[in-house]
Write a protein that holds these residues in place. Structure first.
Motif, PDB file in Angstrom:
ATOM      1  N   SER A  69       1.710  -5.182  -6.593  1.00 38.36           N
ATOM      2  CA  SER A  69       0.533  -4.409  -6.241  1.00 38.36           C
ATOM      3  C   SER A  69       0.040  -4.690  -4.824  1.00 38.36           C
ATOM      4  CB  SER A  69      -0.594  -4.686  -7.238  1.00 38.36           C
ATOM      5  OG  SER A  69      -0.959  -6.045  -7.201  1.00 38.36           O
ATOM      6  N   LYS A  70       0.824  -5.393  -4.028  1.00 41.90           N
ATOM      7  CA  LYS A  70       0.440  -5.702  -2.652  1.00 41.90           C
ATOM      8  C   LYS A  70       1.271  -4.845  -1.705  1.00 41.90           C
ATOM      9  CE  LYS A  70      -0.329  -9.581   0.466  1.00 41.90           C
ATOM     10  NZ  LYS A  70      -0.218 -11.031   0.609  1.00 41.90           N
ATOM     11  N   LEU A  71       0.578  -4.145  -0.807  1.00 43.58           N
ATOM     12  CA  LEU A  71       1.234  -3.250   0.131  1.00 43.58           C
ATOM     13  C   LEU A  71       1.161  -3.786   1.548  1.00 43.58           C
ATOM     14  CD1 LEU A  71      -0.163   0.185  -1.103  1.00 43.58           C
ATOM     15  CD2 LEU A  71       2.033  -0.865  -1.662  1.00 43.58           C
ATOM     16  N   PHE A  72       2.226  -3.572   2.289  1.00 44.65           N
ATOM     17  CA  PHE A  72       2.264  -3.836   3.723  1.00 44.65           C
ATOM     18  C   PHE A  72       1.899  -2.535   4.425  1.00 44.65           C
ATOM     19  CE2 PHE A  72       4.623  -3.216   7.647  1.00 44.65           C
ATOM     20  CZ  PHE A  72       4.198  -4.302   8.393  1.00 44.65           C
ATOM     21  N   VAL A  73       1.010  -2.608   5.403  1.00 41.97           N
ATOM     22  CA  VAL A  73       0.616  -1.429   6.165  1.00 41.97           C
ATOM     23  C   VAL A  73       0.879  -1.721   7.635  1.00 41.97           C
ATOM     24  CG1 VAL A  73      -1.231   0.198   6.670  1.00 41.97           C
ATOM     25  CG2 VAL A  73      -1.208  -0.989   4.465  1.00 41.97           C
ATOM     26  N   GLY A  74       1.817  -1.001   8.232  1.00 45.64           N
ATOM     27  CA  GLY A  74       2.185  -1.195   9.630  1.00 45.64           C
ATOM     28  C   GLY A  74       1.767  -0.011  10.485  1.00 45.64           C
ATOM     29  N   GLY A  75       1.741  -0.240  11.781  1.00 48.54           N
ATOM     30  CA  GLY A  75       1.380   0.812  12.726  1.00 48.54           C
ATOM     31  C   GLY A  75      -0.109   1.053  12.815  1.00 48.54           C
ATOM     32  N   LEU A  76      -0.906   0.048  12.471  1.00 50.47           N
ATOM     33  CA  LEU A  76      -2.367   0.217  12.500  1.00 50.47           C
ATOM     34  C   LEU A  76      -2.894   0.279  13.924  1.00 50.47           C
ATOM     35  CD1 LEU A  76      -3.481  -2.334   9.749  1.00 50.47           C
ATOM     36  CD2 LEU A  76      -3.443   0.161   9.579  1.00 50.47           C
ATOM     37  N   ARG A  84       2.791   3.157   8.443  1.00 43.50           N
ATOM     38  CA  ARG A  84       3.913   2.944   7.532  1.00 43.50           C
ATOM     39  C   ARG A  84       3.417   2.058   6.392  1.00 43.50           C
ATOM     40  NH1 ARG A  84       5.079   1.324  12.274  1.00 43.50           N
ATOM     41  NH2 ARG A  84       5.404  -0.834  11.639  1.00 43.50           N
ATOM     42  N   VAL A  85       3.687   2.473   5.185  1.00 44.64           N
ATOM     43  CA  VAL A  85       3.243   1.714   4.012  1.00 44.64           C
ATOM     44  C   VAL A  85       4.464   1.412   3.150  1.00 44.64           C
ATOM     45  CG1 VAL A  85       1.729   1.684   1.998  1.00 44.64           C
ATOM     46  CG2 VAL A  85       1.013   2.910   4.059  1.00 44.64           C
ATOM     47  N   SER A  86       4.589   0.161   2.721  1.00 43.73           N
ATOM     48  CA  SER A  86       5.669  -0.244   1.825  1.00 43.73           C
ATOM     49  C   SER A  86       5.171  -1.399   0.964  1.00 43.73           C
ATOM     50  CB  SER A  86       6.908  -0.670   2.614  1.00 43.73           C
ATOM     51  OG  SER A  86       6.611  -1.779   3.425  1.00 43.73           O
ATOM     52  N   PHE A  87       5.919  -1.716  -0.077  1.00 45.84           N
ATOM     53  CA  PHE A  87       5.556  -2.875  -0.885  1.00 45.84           C
ATOM     54  C   PHE A  87       5.785  -4.129  -0.056  1.00 45.84           C
ATOM     55  CE2 PHE A  87       6.188   0.080  -4.440  1.00 45.84           C
ATOM     56  CZ  PHE A  87       4.991  -0.131  -5.105  1.00 45.84           C
ATOM     57  N   ALA A  88       4.842  -5.047  -0.131  1.00 40.66           N
ATOM     58  CA  ALA A  88       4.939  -6.293   0.626  1.00 40.66           C
ATOM     59  C   ALA A  88       5.971  -7.200  -0.030  1.00 40.66           C
ATOM     60  CB  ALA A  88       3.583  -6.992   0.678  1.00 40.66           C
TER      61      ALA A  88
END
Length: 144
Positions: free
Chosen positions: A39-46, A115-119
């Motif tokens: 349930s933890k997401l990585f969010v890149g490009g912020l 970009r969002v993906s599972f951490a």
């Protein structure tokens, strides 16, 4: 994973030894730790202007974001305090995380396409850099 099992065992022991007054905060914490990897997401490009609160607001419509430090975290440079352009969002359940992944990946947030993906869980042990590394380095087996 071994850490989660150890914490889970301690929490279960505490919960079974206390009187049965309904769910305790310890049970809630156990469920958060147990489901953290799904349930933890990585969010890149912020955007560099995105902070913890605005990241939480952007993802809140997909489900309940975990409260506190574990919930949302924009990673910052420790010297300058400036955002490194990525962060993490943790949901209470994996279905909310899946929904947020499909709904937010490639979308625009504060003028940037994210970009969002599972951490991925951080690997335990191993080389992490710094001093004391290989032979001949400071603190190594060879050298001075």
């Amino acid at each position: 994973m071994a850490f989660c099992n150890k914490v889970g065992g301690l929490i279960r022991r505490q919960c079974t030894s206390s009187s049965s007054r309904g769910p305790t905060p310890m049970i809630h914490m156990f469920n958060v730790v147990r489901h953290a990897s799904t349930s933890k997401l990585f969010v890149g490009g912020l955007s560099y202007g995105t902070d913890d609160m605005s990241l939480k607001e952007a993802f809140n419509c997909f489900g309940t974001v975990v409260e506190g430090f574990v919930g949302t975290k924009v990673i910052t440079d420790r010297d300058s305090g400036r955002s490194k352009g990525f962060g993490f969002v943790s949901f209470e359940d994996s279905e909310s995380a899946k929904s947020a992944l499909s709904g937010m990946d490639g979308q625009e947030l504060h003028g940037r396409s994210i970009r969002v993906s599972f951490a991925n869980d951080r690997p335990s042990g191993g080389f992490r850099g710094g001093y004391g590394g290989g032979a001949g380095g400071f603190g190594g087996s060879g050298g001075y």
